[in-house]
Design an enzyme around this catalytic site. Structure first.
Site, PDB file in Angstrom:
ATOM      1  N   CYS A 158      37.696  37.077  43.804  1.00 21.00           N
ATOM      2  CA  CYS A 158      37.963  38.039  43.129  1.00 21.00           C
ATOM      3  C   CYS A 158      37.685  39.226  43.518  1.00 21.00           C
ATOM      4  O   CYS A 158      36.484  39.173  43.996  1.00 21.00           O
ATOM      5  CB  CYS A 158      38.351  37.786  41.717  1.00 21.00           C
ATOM      6  SG  CYS A 158      38.873  36.793  40.543  1.00 21.00           S
ATOM      7  N   GLU A 194      40.842  34.614  49.274  1.00 18.18           N
ATOM      8  CA  GLU A 194      41.635  33.102  49.429  1.00 18.18           C
ATOM      9  C   GLU A 194      41.763  32.250  50.425  1.00 18.18           C
ATOM     10  O   GLU A 194      41.470  33.383  51.215  1.00 18.18           O
ATOM     11  CB  GLU A 194      42.914  33.549  48.947  1.00 18.18           C
ATOM     12  CG  GLU A 194      43.389  34.338  47.470  1.00 18.18           C
ATOM     13  CD  GLU A 194      45.051  34.003  47.025  1.00 18.18           C
ATOM     14  OE1 GLU A 194      46.065  33.537  48.249  1.00 18.18           O
ATOM     15  OE2 GLU A 194      45.201  34.282  46.213  1.00 18.18           O
ATOM     16  N   ASN A 231      40.873  40.849  46.481  1.00 12.94           N
ATOM     17  CA  ASN A 231      40.753  39.527  46.586  1.00 12.94           C
ATOM     18  C   ASN A 231      40.999  38.560  48.041  1.00 12.94           C
ATOM     19  O   ASN A 231      41.446  39.447  48.697  1.00 12.94           O
ATOM     20  CB  ASN A 231      41.703  38.823  45.474  1.00 12.94           C
ATOM     21  CG  ASN A 231      43.041  38.636  45.943  1.00 12.94           C
ATOM     22  OD1 ASN A 231      43.153  39.941  46.722  1.00 12.94           O
ATOM     23  ND2 ASN A 231      44.044  38.172  45.459  1.00 12.94           N
ATOM     24  N   CYS A 254      39.534  37.654  35.817  1.00 15.16           N
ATOM     25  CA  CYS A 254      39.558  37.070  34.562  1.00 15.16           C
ATOM     26  C   CYS A 254      37.868  36.599  34.385  1.00 15.16           C
ATOM     27  O   CYS A 254      37.293  37.880  34.255  1.00 15.16           O
ATOM     28  CB  CYS A 254      39.868  36.269  35.659  1.00 15.16           C
ATOM     29  SG  CYS A 254      38.463  35.667  37.135  1.00 15.16           S
ATOM     30  N   GLU A 313      37.612  41.781  41.938  1.00  8.40           N
ATOM     31  CA  GLU A 313      36.359  42.437  41.211  1.00  8.40           C
ATOM     32  C   GLU A 313      34.732  42.111  41.504  1.00  8.40           C
ATOM     33  O   GLU A 313      33.360  43.026  41.568  1.00  8.40           O
ATOM     34  CB  GLU A 313      36.409  42.731  39.624  1.00  8.40           C
ATOM     35  CG  GLU A 313      37.967  43.048  39.430  1.00  8.40           C
ATOM     36  CD  GLU A 313      38.713  41.829  39.440  1.00  8.40           C
ATOM     37  OE1 GLU A 313      38.578  40.357  40.135  1.00  8.40           O
ATOM     38  OE2 GLU A 313      39.727  41.877  38.402  1.00  8.40           O
ATOM     39  N   CYS A 319      35.136  36.898  36.416  1.00  6.64           N
ATOM     40  CA  CYS A 319      34.155  37.868  37.169  1.00  6.64           C
ATOM     41  C   CYS A 319      33.812  39.079  35.770  1.00  6.64           C
ATOM     42  O   CYS A 319      33.022  39.666  35.894  1.00  6.64           O
ATOM     43  CB  CYS A 319      36.004  39.344  36.469  1.00  6.64           C
ATOM     44  SG  CYS A 319      36.240  38.229  38.831  1.00  6.64           S
TER      45      CYS A 319
END
Ligand code: THU
Length: 132
Positions: free
Chosen positions: A56, A47, A45, A89, A58, A92
């Site tokens: 994310c 940020e 991930n 999530c 994935e 994803c």
């Protein structure tokens, strides 16, 4: 896939997790995506200060794979440092479905495999290009 055979994919996700940029949440995630021909593409991930642009692990793995020319996938391992496993999530799930189809989803933490799912069970009644 039996837990014993998923080990190398999970290990790749654990190593990818160490490269996460999670300065704001502190929640590091690693993913390792296996292609039909056996290649492993990883992601972590990422940020940033505006928060909302976070990507994310994935999706990083899937977008890396697609941009490198891979287009057929069989499974993805997702690793976080938590007792309860970290499932993908909603965003994803959508991306994994559209580009990966009914992937096997392997969830693990730093110490053990926690569960295995099929993406079709995590994203029932999906919207995708077949409906356009
Ligand atoms: N995150 C992932 O990378 N994958 C998931 O499956 C769940 C959430 C990231 C996004 C954000 O950087 C942090 O974990 C906390 O939500």
């Amino acid at each position: 896939m039996p837990a014993s055979e998923a080990g190398s994919l999970i290990d790749a996700a654990r190593r990818a997790r160490e490269k996460a940029h999670a300065a704001f949440s502190g929640f590091k995630v690693g993913a390792a995506l296996e292609t039909k021909d056996g290649a492993i593409i990883t992601g972590s991930n990422v940020e940033n200060a505006s928060y909302g642009l976070t990507m994310c692990a994935e999706r990083v793995a899937m977008f890396k794979a697609l941009s490198e020319g891979h287009n057929a996938f069989v499974r993805i391992a997702i690793v976080a440092n938590t007792e309860s496993p970290t499932p993908p999530c909603g965003a994803c799930r959508q991306i994994l479905w559209e580009f990966g189809g009914d992937l096997e989803i392997i969830l693990a933490n730093l110490f053990e495999q926690k569960g295995t799912y099929q993406l079709k069970d995590l994203l029932p009644l999906p919207f995708d290009a077949r409906l356009l």
